[in-house]
Every structure is written in structure tokens, then in C-alpha cells.
Design a protein around this motif. Structure first.
Motif, PDB file in Angstrom:
ATOM      1  N   PRO A  54       9.670   4.741 -49.900  1.00 37.42           N
ATOM      2  CA  PRO A  54      11.507   4.497 -50.414  1.00 37.42           C
ATOM      3  C   PRO A  54      11.312   5.979 -51.708  1.00 37.42           C
ATOM      4  O   PRO A  54      12.623   5.629 -51.506  1.00 37.42           O
ATOM      5  CB  PRO A  54      10.928   3.201 -50.995  1.00 37.42           C
ATOM      6  N   GLU A  55      10.571   6.347 -51.734  1.00 36.08           N
ATOM      7  CA  GLU A  55      10.473   7.601 -52.645  1.00 36.08           C
ATOM      8  C   GLU A  55      11.049   8.702 -52.014  1.00 36.08           C
ATOM      9  O   GLU A  55      12.009   9.590 -52.383  1.00 36.08           O
ATOM     10  CB  GLU A  55       9.232   7.792 -53.226  1.00 36.08           C
ATOM     11  N   LEU A  56      10.712   8.613 -50.225  1.00 32.44           N
ATOM     12  CA  LEU A  56      11.144  10.008 -49.550  1.00 32.44           C
ATOM     13  C   LEU A  56      12.596  10.122 -49.280  1.00 32.44           C
ATOM     14  O   LEU A  56      13.295  10.822 -50.158  1.00 32.44           O
ATOM     15  CB  LEU A  56      10.198  10.140 -48.054  1.00 32.44           C
ATOM     16  N   ARG A  57      13.685   8.672 -49.085  1.00 30.85           N
ATOM     17  CA  ARG A  57      14.145   8.751 -49.415  1.00 30.85           C
ATOM     18  C   ARG A  57      15.566   7.904 -49.695  1.00 30.85           C
ATOM     19  O   ARG A  57      16.339   8.871 -49.875  1.00 30.85           O
ATOM     20  CB  ARG A  57      14.152   6.608 -48.073  1.00 30.85           C
ATOM     21  N   GLU A  58      14.511   8.730 -51.544  1.00 32.76           N
ATOM     22  CA  GLU A  58      15.365   7.931 -52.337  1.00 32.76           C
ATOM     23  C   GLU A  58      15.571   9.808 -52.468  1.00 32.76           C
ATOM     24  O   GLU A  58      17.176  10.095 -52.898  1.00 32.76           O
ATOM     25  CB  GLU A  58      14.767   7.814 -53.347  1.00 32.76           C
ATOM     26  N   GLY A  59      14.614  10.612 -52.889  1.00 32.23           N
ATOM     27  CA  GLY A  59      14.907  12.091 -52.351  1.00 32.23           C
ATOM     28  C   GLY A  59      15.564  12.767 -51.715  1.00 32.23           C
ATOM     29  O   GLY A  59      16.142  13.761 -52.204  1.00 32.23           O
TER      30      GLY A  59
END
Length: 125
Positions: A54-59
Motif C-alpha cells: 500500500p505504501e508504494l501504491r500510495e506513492g
């Protein structure tokens, strides 16, 4: 395709690391690739990055929306002059209105990008 998209987004990320967040109207000449190519690479990665990241997707999603901040260089100059006038540094009061119109266009493009992401990025439950 994954390697190419990753490279495009990585190069774009390097540009984002050098610019001030919250600045409206950055010149497109700062971008390493045309906006359309960066947008397609971001879309591709958003569709292919596992939901366990999720952190990568949010970035990626933030980068997608932030791409709207990059405008034609002549428009960036109008925004810079108008912002200077609004902050009391610029001398020409006529610069403020065109700059505000362009900033409103950027905000509208950011909203469109958010709407586009609604169909690409799954909503966390």
C-alpha cells in the motif's frame, strides 16, 4: 514493459525529490519525459503493483496526481509572476488574475486525476 515503466517513474521521482511540494505551476521542462508518458507509466505500475504494497501504491498515486503541477514553461512563468504579485513582491497587478486562472486549471486537473485513480487504485477496506 514493467522495467520501462519503472525506469520512467524512477526518473520522475528524482525530479519530485528536487522540487518544493505545494508549488503550483512547475515548468514541464523539468520533467525527464513528456507528461503523457509518465502518466501511462504510473497507470501501468498502479495496475500491476500488488495490493500488499500500500505504501508504494500510495506513492504512485500521489505522483500521478502531482503530475498536474507541471505545466508548459510559459504558463509556469505566468504563475510565478502572479504568485509574486499576490505575495507583494511583483509590481504588475495584471499578473495575478491570469495566474489564478492557471492555478484553478491545475486544481481541476488534479481532481480529474483523483477521479481517474478511483477506477485504478482499490479502496482499502
Amino acid at each position: 514493459m514493467l522495467a520501462l515503466a519503472t525506469r520512467v517513474v524512477s526518473d520522475y521521482g528524482k525530479v519530485l525529490a528536487r522540487v518544493s511540494p505545494g508549488v503550483y505551476g512547475l515548468p514541464e521542462s523539468l520533467l525527464p519525459y513528456p507528461k503523457a508518458r509518465i502518466r501511462m507509466a504510473l497507470q501501468y505500475l498502479l495496475q500491476h503493483v500488488a495490493e500488499e504494497h500500500p505504501e508504494l501504491r500510495e506513492g504512485l498515486a500521489r505522483g500521478y496526481v502531482y503530475l498536474a503541477q507541471f505545466v508548459a514553461d510559459d504558463q509556469a512563468e505566468i504563475i510565478a509572476r502572479g504568485t509574486a504579485t499576490a505575495s507583494g513582491v511583483g509590481a504588475d497587478e495584471g499578473d495575478a488574475e491570469p495566474a489564478m486562472r492557471l492555478i484553478n486549471g491545475i486544481k481541476a486537473e488534479m481532481e480529474r486525476a483523483l477521479d481517474e485513480l478511483a477506477g485504478v487504485v482499490p479502496v482499502a477496506s
